[in-house]
Scaffold this active site. Structure first.
Site, PDB file in Angstrom:
ATOM      1  N   ASN A  11       0.871  -1.187   0.000  1.00 18.20           N
ATOM      2  CA  ASN A  11       0.000   0.000   0.000  1.00 18.20           C
ATOM      3  C   ASN A  11       0.903   1.230   0.000  1.00 18.20           C
ATOM      4  O   ASN A  11       1.517   1.552   1.008  1.00 18.20           O
ATOM      5  CB  ASN A  11      -0.876  -0.048   1.259  1.00 18.20           C
ATOM      6  CG  ASN A  11      -1.677   1.214   1.461  1.00 18.20           C
ATOM      7  OD1 ASN A  11      -1.777   2.054   0.565  1.00 18.20           O
ATOM      8  ND2 ASN A  11      -2.252   1.351   2.655  1.00 18.20           N
ATOM      9  N   LYS A  13       0.023   4.304  -0.269  1.00 11.85           N
ATOM     10  CA  LYS A  13      -0.615   5.494   0.306  1.00 11.85           C
ATOM     11  C   LYS A  13      -0.362   6.705  -0.613  1.00 11.85           C
ATOM     12  O   LYS A  13      -0.286   6.532  -1.825  1.00 11.85           O
ATOM     13  CB  LYS A  13      -0.120   5.741   1.737  1.00 11.85           C
ATOM     14  CG  LYS A  13      -0.203   4.459   2.573  1.00 11.85           C
ATOM     15  CD  LYS A  13       0.028   4.670   4.025  1.00 11.85           C
ATOM     16  CE  LYS A  13      -0.055   3.319   4.754  1.00 11.85           C
ATOM     17  NZ  LYS A  13       0.003   3.439   6.190  1.00 11.85           N
ATOM     18  N   HIS A  98      -9.383   1.194   4.890  1.00 11.85           N
ATOM     19  CA  HIS A  98      -8.104   1.374   5.589  1.00 11.85           C
ATOM     20  C   HIS A  98      -8.326   2.305   6.781  1.00 11.85           C
ATOM     21  O   HIS A  98      -9.115   3.249   6.702  1.00 11.85           O
ATOM     22  CB  HIS A  98      -7.055   1.952   4.637  1.00 11.85           C
ATOM     23  CG  HIS A  98      -5.693   1.941   5.240  1.00 11.85           C
ATOM     24  ND1 HIS A  98      -5.285   2.907   6.134  1.00 11.85           N
ATOM     25  CD2 HIS A  98      -4.665   1.073   5.128  1.00 11.85           C
ATOM     26  CE1 HIS A  98      -4.052   2.629   6.532  1.00 11.85           C
ATOM     27  NE2 HIS A  98      -3.649   1.511   5.928  1.00 11.85           N
ATOM     28  N   GLU A 100      -6.722   4.680   7.918  1.00 18.63           N
ATOM     29  CA  GLU A 100      -6.515   6.114   7.652  1.00 18.63           C
ATOM     30  C   GLU A 100      -7.774   6.726   7.041  1.00 18.63           C
ATOM     31  O   GLU A 100      -8.096   7.889   7.293  1.00 18.63           O
ATOM     32  CB  GLU A 100      -5.282   6.302   6.751  1.00 18.63           C
ATOM     33  CG  GLU A 100      -4.005   6.144   7.562  1.00 18.63           C
ATOM     34  CD  GLU A 100      -2.832   5.558   6.802  1.00 18.63           C
ATOM     35  OE1 GLU A 100      -2.815   5.614   5.563  1.00 18.63           O
ATOM     36  OE2 GLU A 100      -1.932   5.023   7.468  1.00 18.63           O
ATOM     37  N   GLU A 168      -5.198  -4.848  10.680  1.00 14.16           N
ATOM     38  CA  GLU A 168      -4.170  -3.829  10.846  1.00 14.16           C
ATOM     39  C   GLU A 168      -4.446  -3.038  12.123  1.00 14.16           C
ATOM     40  O   GLU A 168      -5.237  -2.089  12.116  1.00 14.16           O
ATOM     41  CB  GLU A 168      -4.183  -2.852   9.660  1.00 14.16           C
ATOM     42  CG  GLU A 168      -3.869  -3.513   8.333  1.00 14.16           C
ATOM     43  CD  GLU A 168      -3.280  -2.500   7.352  1.00 14.16           C
ATOM     44  OE1 GLU A 168      -2.178  -2.750   6.861  1.00 14.16           O
ATOM     45  OE2 GLU A 168      -3.910  -1.464   7.104  1.00 14.16           O
ATOM     46  N   GLY A 174       2.822   2.183  10.771  1.00 11.91           N
ATOM     47  CA  GLY A 174       3.836   3.226  10.646  1.00 11.91           C
ATOM     48  C   GLY A 174       4.560   3.546  11.937  1.00 11.91           C
ATOM     49  O   GLY A 174       5.233   4.569  12.034  1.00 11.91           O
ATOM     50  N   SER A 213       3.560  -2.207  10.258  1.00 14.25           N
ATOM     51  CA  SER A 213       4.994  -2.311  10.519  1.00 14.25           C
ATOM     52  C   SER A 213       5.600  -3.651  10.108  1.00 14.25           C
ATOM     53  O   SER A 213       6.518  -4.134  10.782  1.00 14.25           O
ATOM     54  CB  SER A 213       5.293  -1.987  11.988  1.00 14.25           C
ATOM     55  OG  SER A 213       4.968  -0.624  12.254  1.00 14.25           O
TER      56      SER A 213
HETATM   57  P1  PGA Z   1       3.034   0.259   7.531  1.00 15.34           P
HETATM   58  O1  PGA Z   1       1.538   0.505   6.967  1.00 15.34           O
HETATM   59  O2  PGA Z   1       3.511  -1.052   6.943  1.00 15.34           O
HETATM   60  O3  PGA Z   1       3.820   1.416   7.037  1.00 15.34           O
HETATM   61  O4  PGA Z   1       2.930   0.180   9.005  1.00 15.34           O
HETATM   62  C1  PGA Z   1       0.647  -0.556   6.768  1.00 15.34           C
HETATM   63  C2  PGA Z   1      -0.656  -0.048   6.220  1.00 15.34           C
HETATM   64  O5  PGA Z   1      -1.107   1.030   6.635  1.00 15.34           O
HETATM   65  O6  PGA Z   1      -1.285  -0.692   5.350  1.00 15.34           O
END
Ligand code: PGA
Length: 251
Positions: A11, A13, A98, A100, A168, A174, A213
């Protein structure tokens, strides 16, 4: 029940410009030469790179997906992109719900459900994301939150060919923090059970991805856990080199 290969999805983003297509080319070459192992691989770049990425990967086993879609097929929805448009641009999958988008854009479970339905109608695999916040985790509400998200965002007609579910934890995205192996196994076992309740025997083949992560140094251990059928990778999917190292988990 058809057993699908594990799904390794990246992803991007809101990251990636024209020059980033070289990372997709490098991944495509890695997939083609067999260096990505047995996982099905997918990269979800921003909308602006979708068609170019899909063109680069035509005929190769690297799928290209969207990061979101509108529930409607077309119409007066300024700024939005439909699942049919994603398909038209060459996508085979789309991430929906997601965290976010759930937190920053206020997306509800009902909206995520409608988006997953739209993806299925367009012939796209919907990767439906669920996960608890740090506060919910600390209050011991993880299973309750995820149970609600599953019940309300997964279309009842879903099966292995139409959805994958990504767990997640919001606090792991992140941050470099990852739940313990035991926590991941517990949540994924719970997800499997919950999906069986909703989809009966169609739940068995639905791939359950872990995300948050995932890095080259923890991917192998996470990928080996029970009921973990793939991973959704954010930051570490931006560089082909890291994503290839993560794929070693599925050699
Ligand atoms: P990350 O993000 O691997 O940077 O923690 C995962 C995601 O948001 O899909």
């Amino acid at each position: 029940m058809t057993i699908l290969p594990p799904l390794l999805a990246g992803n991007w983003k809101m990251n990636g410009m024209q020059g980033s297509l070289s990372e997709i080319e490098a991944l495509r070459d890695a997939v083609t030469s067999g260096r990505m192992g047995r996982a099905e691989t997918l990269i979800c770049p921003p909308f602006t790179l979708l068609r170019a990425a899909a063109d680069l990967c035509r005929g190769a086993a690297l799928g290209i997906g969207g990061q979101d879609c509108d529930p409607k097929p077309s119409g007066a929805f300024t700024g939005n992109i439909s699942a049919d448009m994603l398909r038209d641009a060459g996508a085979t999958a789309v991430i929906v719900g997601h965290s976010e988008r759930r937190t920053l854009m206020g997306e509800t479970d009902a909206l995520v459900h409608a988006k997953a339905d739209a993806a299925a109608r367009a012939g796209l695999l919907a990767i439906i994301c669920v996960g608890e916040t740090r506060d919910e985790h600390d209050r011991g509400e993880t299973l309750q939150v995820i149970g609600r998200q599953i019940d309300e965002s997964v279309p009842r007609t879903s099966g292995a060919g139409t959805i994958a579910v990504a767990y997640e934890p919001v606090w792991a995205i992140g941050t470099g923090l990852v739940p313990s192996a035991g926590q991941i196994v517990d949540v994924h076992g719970f997800l499997r059970q919950r999906l069986e309740g909703l989809l009966s025997d169609r739940a068995g083949g639905v791939r359950l991805l872990y995300g948050g992560s995932v890095k080259p140094d923890n991917a192998e251990a996470i990928g080996a856990l029970s009921n973990v059928d793939g991973m959704l990778v954010g930051g570490a999917s931006l560089k082909a080199k890291d994503f290839i190292e993560i794929a070693a988990a599925y050699r």
